[in-house]
Design a protein around this motif. Structure first.
Motif, PDB file in Angstrom:
ATOM      1  N   TYR A  41      -0.450   4.559  11.834  1.00 44.29           N
ATOM      2  CA  TYR A  41      -0.288   5.939  11.371  1.00 44.29           C
ATOM      3  C   TYR A  41       0.813   6.678  12.125  1.00 44.29           C
ATOM      4  N   LYS A  70       8.723  11.049  -1.955  1.00 44.96           N
ATOM      5  CA  LYS A  70       8.678  10.986  -0.489  1.00 44.96           C
ATOM      6  C   LYS A  70       8.488  12.379   0.110  1.00 44.96           C
ATOM      7  N   THR A 124      10.946   3.273   2.556  1.00 45.06           N
ATOM      8  CA  THR A 124      10.695   2.482   1.350  1.00 45.06           C
ATOM      9  C   THR A 124      11.839   2.671   0.357  1.00 45.06           C
ATOM     10  N   TYR A 134       0.818  -1.213   0.000  1.00 47.89           N
ATOM     11  CA  TYR A 134       0.000   0.000   0.000  1.00 47.89           C
ATOM     12  C   TYR A 134       0.854   1.267   0.000  1.00 47.89           C
ATOM     13  N   ILE A 135       1.798   1.390   0.915  1.00 39.50           N
ATOM     14  CA  ILE A 135       2.590   2.620   1.005  1.00 39.50           C
ATOM     15  C   ILE A 135       3.473   2.785  -0.230  1.00 39.50           C
ATOM     16  N   TYR A 155       3.719   5.818  10.126  1.00 40.58           N
ATOM     17  CA  TYR A 155       3.486   5.894   8.679  1.00 40.58           C
ATOM     18  C   TYR A 155       4.656   6.566   7.963  1.00 40.58           C
ATOM     19  N   ARG A 200       1.582   4.240  -3.081  1.00 42.77           N
ATOM     20  CA  ARG A 200       1.387   5.690  -3.038  1.00 42.77           C
ATOM     21  C   ARG A 200       2.571   6.395  -3.719  1.00 42.77           C
ATOM     22  N   LYS A 255       7.696   4.398   7.761  1.00 42.41           N
ATOM     23  CA  LYS A 255       7.550   3.358   6.729  1.00 42.41           C
ATOM     24  C   LYS A 255       7.665   3.976   5.333  1.00 42.41           C
ATOM     25  N   LEU A 256       7.050   5.157   5.159  1.00 39.08           N
ATOM     26  CA  LEU A 256       7.094   5.836   3.853  1.00 39.08           C
ATOM     27  C   LEU A 256       8.539   6.162   3.469  1.00 39.08           C
TER      28      LEU A 256
END
Length: 682
Positions: free
Chosen positions: A409, A375, A419, A291-292, A412, A295, A415-416
């Protein structure tokens, strides 16, 4: 003073030197993910199953309540459109208040209250908390669903539906949904005039009684309130709500085509533009491992004005004003989409570039620089979203509904920003298959159909997303035979040519405002005059004489340009088909088309000056049912009645981008061969 000047000068020099030493050719190294503290929503559950989430925010003396039903997607079938009525019907009156009384009480305290088929929301100042909860729960417990309100909403829905039939974006959405999901899926079905008319008040009541249950509901509270007060308030107002069994639904998961497929919806009036949408279903839900990274992938691919699609199709090729993409996540099924509106003549070239970009991002992946920019953008967007307390409530709801980790969250951004390029590239390979795309195009089918066949098998769709009927034209049909059949259908060419003058009045209602159009024709004299009145006041006039024409709007008169005059001249004949040979007009047959379910011959009538009339004639009856005009819009004709031996359409529906809703006009007066003077045309 000199010392201050010297100090300032030295500071300027040092700053300049420091600036000059920065290597601007390299993208700055990303810093650590910013730490954003997100407070937890406080939660509790009532005995009836209602789950409550409280986000305390005492910065403003306000409070907001949002009730959400967590039901499965609903396939409405022959009642498609039902759920669109539920919310407005619920707020149209209760057993103790009429709609007007509800509106007055809400306005009096400066509050807001709204509902949909899956929610009720209300907000007010803290001091009016008791009042807004009283109103909210009155709507929740005691709606009466008045019949007259349904009829009003039905009329509004049908008007909007009629307008959407000429909206290329709406047509594109319906066609893409039909190809991806099919018409037997809740995401693929569409509401039609027939399904909207099928909905009854009892249907709305049945929906309400079936799905408005606390055991599938969440209540989010944001505002100046602590947990102790929230428990007291929620218990007082919502504990009487009775739970009940709610049906569950399962649907077949959409599959991608074995190879690329093409869908086209013909919209000839959009001759200068094609709306392209390239889609495929994807299994992706919030909280999934991809999912992330999805995005980030979408941001790079088509998420903004620096994305690959935008830079290619707009900045490099100049095909469009903008090209974008989306990767949607959904508990049932998500969707990948890439879209743009392009010039008709580059439709196939644009599709080539779309597919090229799909292949490029799957096979070649993304770069570190692209990922760093994505990012930075998404980190900023996430941070800005936290400015709204409602965001925290939504986070709490998502954690519950999607079974996410409690710190999802809070971590979040970590994690973003953690990546990697390889993770994004792996996501692209997993989610996207460039060889299994649904390619849709809404535009001039005559210009684009053969060109798009190179990308896959072509299927034609109508403007409601249904596969178009197979149309078989008469092999012997010609433009002359179609026009001859039309003239015979209305009474014959001799009777049509016997109409030398005419005076016509068309009346309509535009969003509650009466509109009148008065027109007079002098066929032999080559004259035409028209007057438009709004609420009885003259707003516009125009006149066409043999060699000139003018238009006046609110007292300001302008002469028509040669192009405008020629177009107006050809339109000034009440029955131009009867005078074609005299005027030197030529006609061209452009095939058999589907006009809202009616097979019709498209004929282009052109004057010696180059002005054109584009008409559609019912293949069965021969009657003219539509005129296309790129400037004035489309006019649909029906309800033919005989006057002086000639059939005339007494109902005209005009659809144009210049008016907000379709204009349904009635011919209230039509005089054949009245005596006219020169003064009538001034």
């Amino acid at each position: 003073m000199k010392r201050y000047i010297l100090t300032y000068f030295m500071a300027f020099i040092m700053a300049s030197l420091a600036f000059s030493q920065v290597d601007r050719s390299k993208f700055p190294e990303p810093g650590p993910a910013p730490e954003i503290k997100i407070s937890d929503a406080e939660t509790f559950t009532l005995d009836n199953g209602l789950k409550v989430f409280l986000v305390k925010n005492d910065k403003l003396p306000r409070v907001a309540f949002t009730l959400i039903l967590d039901r499965d997607p609903l396939f409405e079938g022959d009642k498609a459109g039902l759920t669109g009525f539920v919310g407005q019907m619920m707020t149209s009156g209760t057993t103790s208040r009429t709609k007007d009384q509800l509106d007055e009480e809400i306005d009096f305290i400066g509050a807001s209250l709204g509902a949909s088929s899956t929610s009720i929301s209300a907000s007010a100042l803290k001091k009016h908390q008791t009042k807004i909860l009283d109103l909210m729960t009155d709507v929740l417990y005691n709606p009466v669903f008045p019949e007259e309100e349904l009829e009003k909403l039905r009329k509004q829905t049908l008007t909007g539906l009629a307008q959407s039939k000429d909206n290329p974006n709406a047509i594109s959405g319906r066609m893409a949904a039909a190809m991806v999901y099919g018409k037997d899926h809740p995401y693929g079905e569409v509401e039609t005039e027939a399904t909207v008319k099928n909905v009854t008040v009892q249907d709305v009541k049945d929906y309400y009684n079936t799905f408005f249950k606390p055991n599938i509901a969440y209540l989010a509270i944001v505002g100046d309130m602590d947990k102790k007060e929230a428990e007291k308030v929620v218990t007082e107002y919502f504990s009487a709500w009775k739970p009940g069994d709610v049906p569950k639904f399962e649907y077949k998961l959409p599959v991608r085509p074995a190879k690329n497929e093409v869908g086209i919806s013909d919209r000839s009036t959009a001759a200068v533009q094609t709306v392209i949408d390239i889609v495929q279903p994807v299994e992706l839900s919030i909280g999934d491992g991809e999912y992330i990274s999805s995005r980030l992938l979408n941001q790079i691919f088509g998420g903004g004005s620096s994305s690959r699609l935008f830079m290619n199709l707009r900045e490099d090729k100049g095909y469009t004003y903008g090209a974008y993409s989306s990767i949607g996540a959904d508990r049932l099924v998500g969707e990948i989409s890439a879209n743009a509106a392009v010039r008709t003549e580059v439709t196939d070239s644009a599709v080539v570039e779309f597919i090229h970009e799909f292949n490029k991002i799957v096979d070649g992946g993304v770069t570190q620089e692209e990922l760093d920019k994505a990012k930075a953008y998404l980190t900023g967007s996430f941070g800005r979203s936290l400015e709204s307390p409602a965001t925290i409530a939504n986070f709490a709801l998502n954690i519950e509904r999607y079974d996410l980790p409690a710190d999802y969250y809070k971590t979040y951004l970590q994690k973003l920003n953690g990546t990697t390029v390889s993770e994004v590239n792996a996501t692209a390979k997993k989610l996207i298959d460039p060889n299994k795309l649904y390619i849709t195009a809404v535009g001039n089918a005559d210009e684009i159909k053969d060109k798009l066949a190179q990308f896959g098998e072509v299927t034609m769709y109508d403007n409601m997303g249904f596969q178009a009927k197979e149309l078989t034209a008469d092999a012997n049909a010609t433009a002359e035979s179609v026009i001859s059949k039309y003239l015979d259908a209305i009474g014959g060419i001799e009777k049509a040519r016997a109409v030398k003058t005419a005076a016509m009045t068309l009346t309509a209602d535009v969003m509650g405002t009466p509109l009148t159009m008065e027109s007079i024709y002098d066929i032999n004299g080559g004259k035409y005059a028209q007057k438009t009145l709004v609420s009885g006041n003259v707003m516009q006039t125009s006149s066409i004489l043999e060699e000139s024409g003018s238009s006046s709007v609110q007292g300001q008169t302008i002469e028509l340009t040669p192009e405008q005059f020629n177009m107006a001249k050809i339109s000034s004949y009440l029955i131009p088909e009867a005078w074609m040979n005299d005027l030197g007009f030529k006609a061209t047959l452009e095939g058999l088309k589907d006009v809202d379910g009616t097979p019709s011959y498209k004929v282009v009538i052109e004057s010696p000056s180059g002005a054109q009339l584009v008409n559609f004639y019912d293949a069965e009856t021969g009657l003219k049912i539509k005129n296309e005009n790129p400037m004035a819009g489309d006019t649909f004709y029906k309800d033919y009645q005989e006057i002086e031996g000639v059939l005339f359409p007494m109902t005209w529906t005009i659809k144009s981008q210049m008016i907000p809703v379709p204009l349904d006009g009635k011919i209230s007066k039509l005089e054949i061969n009245p005596a006219l003077t020169e003064d009538d045309f001034k």
